[in-house]
Every structure is written in C-alpha cells, then in structure tokens.
Design a protein around this motif. Structure first.
Motif: not given
Lengths: 115, 114
Positions: B8-16, B104-114
């Motif tokens: 996964e290049d990106q992972v988006n989750v909600a805070e908590g 290394f892997g390519r990296g995964t950008q994690l975004t946690v939104w409020p």
C-alpha cells in the motif's frame, strides 16, 4: 538523545562536478553506512564502513563514489564526477554494532540536485 | 535476493481507529526485520525490530508489529491511531549473517485524520 547529523541539507551542483556529503555519526558507534533514495523509489544501500575500511558495497557504489572517515567524528561520501542520475536524497546511518541485530540510526539526509 | 514489499502506497485511518501498515519480505536465511518512520524534513527514525523470540514486538509511540514466518510478513499495528502518527513508514529487512545492509520497502504514507 544522540543524533546523526548531515551537512549540507541541500546541495545543488552541475554535472561533472565533485561533491562531498558530510555526516557526523553517533559518537560511540562503530559502523557507518550511506544510503540513497531517488525520488519516488526505494531507499537503497550504497556502502558500509567499519574499522576504516569498506565492509560491503552495492552495485551502485562504483568508482565514482568513495567514503572516508577523515577524523574521529566525520564520515564523508564523495562523488567524483556527478551525473544527473545521482540526484537523490542521501542518508548517512550508524550503528553500535552489526551482525544484523542492531538498529541503524539515520541522519536527516542531504538532498543532492545535479543540473 | 533480499526484498521487501509494502503493498500500500497510502493508508488512511480516522483518529482513534486501529491502523495496520503491511509488509512482506523475502530473504535467504533468518530475517531481521525493522520498521522506520520518517517525518517531513527528518531522517528515518527507528520504531521497532524483530530479531528472534516473541512474534509480537512492541516499539516506540505505542506501535507494535507481528512477525509471521509462514506468511513472511511483518505488519505494523497500533490499536488507536493519532493524528501525529501521520508520516511515511518504511519496512526493512536484513539477513542475520550480513554486515547490516538493510533492504527497504518503498514506504507507506500513513494519514490519520481527526
């Protein structure tokens, strides 16, 4: 907390010029590394250094590259004649020991731009 | 040859909410596995490692990772995400017998939104 430092943070150079990237590893560490990351690609190993000699180098680390520990604190990466494809973020790292079980501590990187 | 995949290049989750950042690896011999995190304009910061022993390892900032030998995976987890966890996460592997070279892997950008 001890940190690995790198200078400069950003270096712009013309193709064919020599550049030296500098690193100050954590003071009691004995093993030193250079990695690079071309934009959008993986972080890639370049070279490891121990006891004043190269321990291992990757296929990327050709004759244009050299490393040196000129004194008790600095660790440098020299690129003799830069190419456009050398543009990347270069990370220095150090570890207390090796054998695979010791984590490496990374510096903030030097962004090298070759024009 | 040694390699790491972060599917996964990106992972988006909600805070908590719980978060998982996936990593699979390929290595000859016994793997030593690492997770690093990178914040903007900062170097790679060590989070945790698996060398041997308990398959569940705990690291900094409440992160943990589970080593699964049969699935050759080392997924990074956190039970409750924080906005401040938003960063770029790298999985890395080395062989026990090597001189510390990390793959290394390519990296995964994690975004946690409020």
């Amino acid at each position: 907390e001890p940190e690995v430092t790198q200078t400069p943070s950003h270096q712009v150079t013309q193709m064919g010029q020599e550049v030296i990237l500098r690193c100050v590893p954590i003071s009691n560490h004995l093993y030193f590394y250079w990695y690079r990351q071309i934009l959008g690609q993986k972080v890639e190993f370049l070279v490891s250094f121990y006891n004043n000699e190269i321990s291992e180098k990757s296929e990327i680390f050709d004759d244009q590259f050299s490393v040196e520990r000129p004194d008790g604190s600095n660790f440098t990466l020299k690129i003799r004649s830069t190419k456009l494809e050398d543009s990347a973020m270069y990370f220095c790292a150090s570890s207390a020991s090796t054998g695979g079980g010791y984590e490496q501590y990374f510096g903030p990187g030097t962004r090298l731009t070759v024009t | 040859a040694q390699s790491v995949a972060q599917p996964e290049d990106q992972v988006n989750v909600a805070e908590g909410n719980p978060l998982t950042v996936k990593c699979t690896y390929s290595v000859s011999g016994n793997p030593y596995l690492f997770w690093y995190v990178q914040y903007p304009n900062r170097g790679l910061q060590f989070l945790l490692k698996y060398i041997t022993g308990d398959n569940l390892v705990k690291g900094s900032y409440g992160f943990e990772a589970e080593f699964n030998k049969s699935q050759t995976s080392f997924h990074l987890k956190k039970p409750s995400a924080l906005v401040s966890d938003s960063a770029l996460y790298f999985c890395a592997v080395t062989r026990g017998s090597t001189l510390g070279r990390l793959y290394f892997g390519r990296g995964t950008q994690l975004t946690v939104w409020p």
